[in-house]
Motif scaffolding. Structure first.
Motif, PDB file in Angstrom:
ATOM      1  N   ILE A  90     -30.347   1.108  55.230  1.00  0.00           N
ATOM      2  CA  ILE A  90     -31.129   0.797  54.027  1.00  0.00           C
ATOM      3  C   ILE A  90     -31.361   2.078  53.220  1.00  0.00           C
ATOM      4  O   ILE A  90     -31.288   2.070  51.985  1.00  0.00           O
ATOM      5  CB  ILE A  90     -32.479   0.153  54.391  1.00  0.00           C
ATOM      6  CG1 ILE A  90     -32.266  -1.114  55.220  1.00  0.00           C
ATOM      7  CG2 ILE A  90     -33.268  -0.163  53.130  1.00  0.00           C
ATOM      8  CD1 ILE A  90     -31.420  -2.169  54.562  1.00  0.00           C
ATOM      9  N   LYS A  91     -31.601   3.180  53.925  1.00  0.00           N
ATOM     10  CA  LYS A  91     -31.785   4.467  53.239  1.00  0.00           C
ATOM     11  C   LYS A  91     -30.503   4.883  52.531  1.00  0.00           C
ATOM     12  O   LYS A  91     -30.541   5.387  51.404  1.00  0.00           O
ATOM     13  CB  LYS A  91     -32.210   5.536  54.242  1.00  0.00           C
ATOM     14  CG  LYS A  91     -32.525   6.881  53.605  1.00  0.00           C
ATOM     15  CD  LYS A  91     -32.980   7.900  54.632  1.00  0.00           C
ATOM     16  CE  LYS A  91     -33.265   9.242  53.968  1.00  0.00           C
ATOM     17  NZ  LYS A  91     -33.691  10.269  54.956  1.00  0.00           N
TER      18      LYS A  91
ATOM     19  N   MET B  46     -27.769   4.023  45.313  1.00  0.00           N
ATOM     20  CA  MET B  46     -28.226   3.475  44.031  1.00  0.00           C
ATOM     21  C   MET B  46     -28.891   4.538  43.180  1.00  0.00           C
ATOM     22  O   MET B  46     -28.653   4.615  41.972  1.00  0.00           O
ATOM     23  CB  MET B  46     -29.165   2.292  44.274  1.00  0.00           C
ATOM     24  CG  MET B  46     -28.475   1.067  44.858  1.00  0.00           C
ATOM     25  SD  MET B  46     -29.534  -0.405  44.852  1.00  0.00           S
ATOM     26  CE  MET B  46     -30.830   0.099  45.969  1.00  0.00           C
ATOM     27  N   ASP B  47     -29.714   5.369  43.798  1.00  0.00           N
ATOM     28  CA  ASP B  47     -30.390   6.441  43.054  1.00  0.00           C
ATOM     29  C   ASP B  47     -29.368   7.384  42.425  1.00  0.00           C
ATOM     30  O   ASP B  47     -29.471   7.745  41.246  1.00  0.00           O
ATOM     31  CB  ASP B  47     -31.318   7.237  43.983  1.00  0.00           C
ATOM     32  CG  ASP B  47     -32.576   6.481  44.329  1.00  0.00           C
ATOM     33  OD1 ASP B  47     -32.914   5.527  43.611  1.00  0.00           O
ATOM     34  OD2 ASP B  47     -33.220   6.838  45.330  1.00  0.00           O
TER      35      ASP B  47
ATOM     36  N   THR C 238     -30.869  -5.352  43.504  1.00  0.00           N
ATOM     37  CA  THR C 238     -29.735  -5.043  44.381  1.00  0.00           C
ATOM     38  C   THR C 238     -30.201  -4.871  45.819  1.00  0.00           C
ATOM     39  O   THR C 238     -29.549  -5.350  46.760  1.00  0.00           O
ATOM     40  CB  THR C 238     -29.017  -3.775  43.905  1.00  0.00           C
ATOM     41  OG1 THR C 238     -28.535  -3.969  42.575  1.00  0.00           O
ATOM     42  CG2 THR C 238     -27.834  -3.448  44.800  1.00  0.00           C
ATOM     43  N   LYS C 239     -31.330  -4.198  46.012  1.00  0.00           N
ATOM     44  CA  LYS C 239     -31.869  -4.037  47.363  1.00  0.00           C
ATOM     45  C   LYS C 239     -32.295  -5.383  47.928  1.00  0.00           C
ATOM     46  O   LYS C 239     -32.062  -5.674  49.113  1.00  0.00           O
ATOM     47  CB  LYS C 239     -33.041  -3.060  47.355  1.00  0.00           C
ATOM     48  CG  LYS C 239     -33.599  -2.807  48.754  1.00  0.00           C
ATOM     49  CD  LYS C 239     -34.724  -1.780  48.745  1.00  0.00           C
ATOM     50  CE  LYS C 239     -35.270  -1.574  50.158  1.00  0.00           C
ATOM     51  NZ  LYS C 239     -36.383  -0.577  50.168  1.00  0.00           N
TER      52      LYS C 239
ATOM     53  N   ASP D 175     -34.456   0.504  36.951  1.00  0.00           N
ATOM     54  CA  ASP D 175     -35.270   0.272  38.139  1.00  0.00           C
ATOM     55  C   ASP D 175     -35.228  -1.183  38.578  1.00  0.00           C
ATOM     56  O   ASP D 175     -35.272  -1.484  39.768  1.00  0.00           O
ATOM     57  CB  ASP D 175     -36.725   0.688  37.870  1.00  0.00           C
ATOM     58  CG  ASP D 175     -36.894   2.194  37.850  1.00  0.00           C
ATOM     59  OD1 ASP D 175     -35.981   2.903  38.315  1.00  0.00           O
ATOM     60  OD2 ASP D 175     -37.937   2.663  37.357  1.00  0.00           O
TER      61      ASP D 175
ATOM     62  N   LYS E 127     -31.954  -1.825  40.395  1.00  0.00           N
ATOM     63  CA  LYS E 127     -32.044  -1.250  41.737  1.00  0.00           C
ATOM     64  C   LYS E 127     -32.864  -2.149  42.651  1.00  0.00           C
ATOM     65  O   LYS E 127     -32.481  -2.410  43.804  1.00  0.00           O
ATOM     66  CB  LYS E 127     -32.677   0.141  41.653  1.00  0.00           C
ATOM     67  CG  LYS E 127     -32.887   0.796  43.013  1.00  0.00           C
ATOM     68  CD  LYS E 127     -33.625   2.111  42.858  1.00  0.00           C
ATOM     69  CE  LYS E 127     -34.019   2.664  44.224  1.00  0.00           C
ATOM     70  NZ  LYS E 127     -34.805   3.910  44.116  1.00  0.00           N
ATOM     71  N   GLN E 128     -33.982  -2.647  42.137  1.00  0.00           N
ATOM     72  CA  GLN E 128     -34.852  -3.509  42.939  1.00  0.00           C
ATOM     73  C   GLN E 128     -34.122  -4.780  43.369  1.00  0.00           C
ATOM     74  O   GLN E 128     -34.140  -5.158  44.548  1.00  0.00           O
ATOM     75  CB  GLN E 128     -36.100  -3.878  42.127  1.00  0.00           C
ATOM     76  CG  GLN E 128     -37.052  -4.820  42.870  1.00  0.00           C
ATOM     77  CD  GLN E 128     -38.113  -5.406  41.953  1.00  0.00           C
ATOM     78  OE1 GLN E 128     -37.856  -5.676  40.783  1.00  0.00           O
ATOM     79  NE2 GLN E 128     -39.313  -5.595  42.481  1.00  0.00           N
TER      80      GLN E 128
ATOM     81  N   GLU F 116     -30.266   2.949  49.330  1.00  0.00           N
ATOM     82  CA  GLU F 116     -31.176   3.458  48.298  1.00  0.00           C
ATOM     83  C   GLU F 116     -30.657   4.764  47.703  1.00  0.00           C
ATOM     84  O   GLU F 116     -30.732   4.973  46.482  1.00  0.00           O
ATOM     85  CB  GLU F 116     -32.566   3.651  48.897  1.00  0.00           C
ATOM     86  CG  GLU F 116     -33.249   2.339  49.271  1.00  0.00           C
ATOM     87  CD  GLU F 116     -34.544   2.550  50.030  1.00  0.00           C
ATOM     88  OE1 GLU F 116     -34.711   3.660  50.613  1.00  0.00           O
ATOM     89  OE2 GLU F 116     -35.361   1.623  50.065  1.00  0.00           O
ATOM     90  N   GLU F 117     -30.122   5.638  48.554  1.00  0.00           N
ATOM     91  CA  GLU F 117     -29.581   6.911  48.059  1.00  0.00           C
ATOM     92  C   GLU F 117     -28.369   6.683  47.163  1.00  0.00           C
ATOM     93  O   GLU F 117     -28.200   7.367  46.151  1.00  0.00           O
ATOM     94  CB  GLU F 117     -29.215   7.808  49.246  1.00  0.00           C
ATOM     95  CG  GLU F 117     -30.425   8.350  49.989  1.00  0.00           C
ATOM     96  CD  GLU F 117     -30.045   9.121  51.241  1.00  0.00           C
ATOM     97  OE1 GLU F 117     -28.855   9.055  51.647  1.00  0.00           O
ATOM     98  OE2 GLU F 117     -30.932   9.788  51.820  1.00  0.00           O
TER      99      GLU F 117
END
Length: 282
Positions: free
Chosen positions: A187-188, A194-195, A99-100, A93, A96-97, A191-192
């Motif tokens: 941005i979505k 990375m998830d 990277t965003k 997590d 991911k944080q 996130e997708e």
């Protein structure tokens, strides 16, 4: 007086960088910068002696922003050996944080976004810009992520390809973001990506750990019984395992068993499964 001087120099950097992002560093003159600021060229030279000095100050500010961001999100810094060691304890997590945050830094923060665009324009024209482009946006991030995944996976051989798989789409999304009308959609997509990627990594890591443990338990002319939390003991054959698995979201591995059973499917979920050999079963 000192504060006013600092503000003036900052303003010069910001406006000069906007011009560099639009027309390129090579295509922008000191006269262009002075005109943009509404001052004479002589007044501009009181603060910066040359366009190269302005560029050097912009690069220095970018370094400061990198340091501040790294400290804020407690990301490993230093040589690659140190980064690799620290990433062994890093949670998915948090990666991911950060990277965003990095993506937003390069796209939504005006100073950093203009810096990225300037490097993109100038990388084919000037060697210093080409090197900066590599360091900030191409080989630099890739090398850092290779160290990241080397620490997480414990496998330097797989780390390079994993880094490419992770960073490649992110690199592409910078260009998509610049041309998109709906920036939030990009941005979505980030996130997708990375998830999906990090989930696959976690599943793969869990599978590899499970397979390693199981290989030691499977010996000789034995069938197996698996015990799972909240379930009765089930003897696995190809047929019963296939039926039992329909109610689970699972990863699977096919393990050959000598003589009595042609093959056996072992399943595990997020909770660990304890597998024991059972002599004489079947």
């Amino acid at each position: 007086m000192e504060s006013k001087e600092k503000n003036t120099k900052e303003k010069i950097l910001e406006e000069a960088l906007k011009l560099f992002a639009q027309s390129g560093y090579m295509g922008t003159s000191m006269n262009d910068i002075a005109s943009k600021l509404g001052v004479t060229k002589a007044a501009l030279y009181k603060h910066y002696k040359s366009k190269q000095e302005i560029l050097d100050s912009i690069i220095e500010k970018m370094k400061e922003l990198d340091i501040e961001r790294g400290k804020q999100y407690e990301m490993p810094v230093g040589d690659l050996e140190k980064v690799t060691a620290e990433y062994k304890e890093m949670a998915f997590d948090k990666i991911k944080q950060f990277t965003k945050v990095q993506f937003l830094h390069w796209t939504e923060e005006e100073f950093s976004s203009c810096f990225r665009k300037m490097l993109t324009l100038e990388q084919y024209r000037e060697p210093q810009m080409a090197q900066l482009y590599q360091n900030y946006l191409a080989s630099g991030p890739l090398t850092y992520m290779e160290a990241l995944f080397s620490g997480m996976l414990g496998d330097a051989g797989k780390a390079r390809q994993t880094a490419l798989d992770f960073y490649g789409p992110i690199f592409l999304l910078y260009s998509i973001y610049d041309g998109a009308e709906d920036k939030s959609h990009v941005i979505k997509l980030l996130e997708e990506h990375m998830d999906h990627f990090l989930q696959e990594m976690q599943d793969s890591s869990s599978t590899n750990r499970g397979a390693s443990g199981l290989s030691m338990a499977i010996q000789g002319d034995l069938n197996m019984i698996a015990f799972t939390p909240g379930r009765s003991a089930v003897r696995f054959t190809q047929e019963t395992a296939a039926l039992w698995s329909r109610g689970l979201t699972v990863s699977t591995v096919v393990i050959p068993i000598p003589r009595r059973t042609a093959s056996i499917l072992i399943f595990w979920t997020s909770s660990p499964i304890i597998v024991r050999p059972v002599p004489g079963c079947g």
